[in-house]
Scaffold this motif. Sequence first.
Motif, PDB file in Angstrom:
ATOM      1  N   UNK A   1       0.821  -1.206   0.000  1.00  0.00           N
ATOM      2  CA  UNK A   1       0.000   0.000   0.000  1.00  0.00           C
ATOM      3  C   UNK A   1       0.855   1.255   0.000  1.00  0.00           C
ATOM      4  N   UNK A   2       2.047   1.163   0.538  1.00  0.00           N
ATOM      5  CA  UNK A   2       2.944   2.315   0.607  1.00  0.00           C
ATOM      6  C   UNK A   2       3.771   2.474  -0.667  1.00  0.00           C
ATOM      7  N   UNK A   3       3.528   1.646  -1.679  1.00  0.00           N
ATOM      8  CA  UNK A   3       4.315   1.691  -2.911  1.00  0.00           C
ATOM      9  C   UNK A   3       3.891   2.861  -3.770  1.00  0.00           C
ATOM     10  N   UNK A   4       4.674   3.420  -4.586  1.00  0.00           N
ATOM     11  CA  UNK A   4       6.118   3.313  -4.584  1.00  0.00           C
ATOM     12  C   UNK A   4       6.710   4.082  -3.410  1.00  0.00           C
ATOM     13  N   UNK A   5       7.821   3.612  -2.936  1.00  0.00           N
ATOM     14  CA  UNK A   5       8.451   4.183  -1.753  1.00  0.00           C
ATOM     15  C   UNK A   5       9.078   5.534  -2.087  1.00  0.00           C
ATOM     16  N   UNK A   6       9.145   6.411  -1.105  1.00  0.00           N
ATOM     17  CA  UNK A   6       9.687   7.762  -1.312  1.00  0.00           C
ATOM     18  C   UNK A   6      11.125   7.730  -1.814  1.00  0.00           C
ATOM     19  N   UNK A   7      11.925   6.818  -1.286  1.00  0.00           N
ATOM     20  CA  UNK A   7      13.330   6.771  -1.682  1.00  0.00           C
ATOM     21  C   UNK A   7      13.489   6.347  -3.135  1.00  0.00           C
ATOM     22  N   UNK A   8      12.647   5.437  -3.609  1.00  0.00           N
ATOM     23  CA  UNK A   8      12.754   5.033  -5.008  1.00  0.00           C
ATOM     24  C   UNK A   8      12.293   6.162  -5.924  1.00  0.00           C
ATOM     25  N   UNK A   9      11.306   6.921  -5.513  1.00  0.00           N
ATOM     26  CA  UNK A   9      10.868   8.052  -6.324  1.00  0.00           C
ATOM     27  C   UNK A   9      11.933   9.134  -6.394  1.00  0.00           C
ATOM     28  N   UNK A  10      12.631   9.365  -5.303  1.00  0.00           N
ATOM     29  CA  UNK A  10      13.676  10.390  -5.314  1.00  0.00           C
ATOM     30  C   UNK A  10      14.856   9.977  -6.178  1.00  0.00           C
ATOM     31  N   UNK A  11      15.116   8.671  -6.274  1.00  0.00           N
ATOM     32  CA  UNK A  11      16.194   8.206  -7.134  1.00  0.00           C
ATOM     33  C   UNK A  11      15.826   8.298  -8.614  1.00  0.00           C
ATOM     34  N   UNK A  12      14.549   8.250  -8.927  1.00  0.00           N
ATOM     35  CA  UNK A  12      14.114   8.288 -10.316  1.00  0.00           C
ATOM     36  C   UNK A  12      14.053   9.698 -10.881  1.00  0.00           C
ATOM     37  N   UNK A  13      13.974  10.690 -10.036  1.00  0.00           N
ATOM     38  CA  UNK A  13      13.867  12.062 -10.532  1.00  0.00           C
ATOM     39  C   UNK A  13      15.235  12.596 -10.916  1.00  0.00           C
ATOM     40  N   UNK A  14      15.252  13.458 -11.884  1.00  0.00           N
ATOM     41  CA  UNK A  14      16.504  14.071 -12.314  1.00  0.00           C
ATOM     42  C   UNK A  14      16.878  15.195 -11.359  1.00  0.00           C
TER      43      UNK A  14
END
Length: 62
Positions: free
Chosen positions: A26-39
């Motif tokens: 339910x918490x997906x996607x995780x905040x850390x993975x989103x921050x790694x995907x952003x430029x």
Amino acid sequence: MTKHIADQPRLRGQSRMQHFLRQDRDAMPHESSLSLQTRPQGRDGQLRKSAEFARIERGRLA
């Protein structure tokens, strides 16, 4: 002779894991993975210009 209390199987292990996985999904996607995907922000020409000026100032022309 009867079995000891500790010899009884635990039935709650599977349901506990299912609840944990449901909360995790339910918490997906995780905040850390989103921050790694952003430029990274602020990659404009101004940063490159200042780096080139500093390089020339140090005496490296090529």
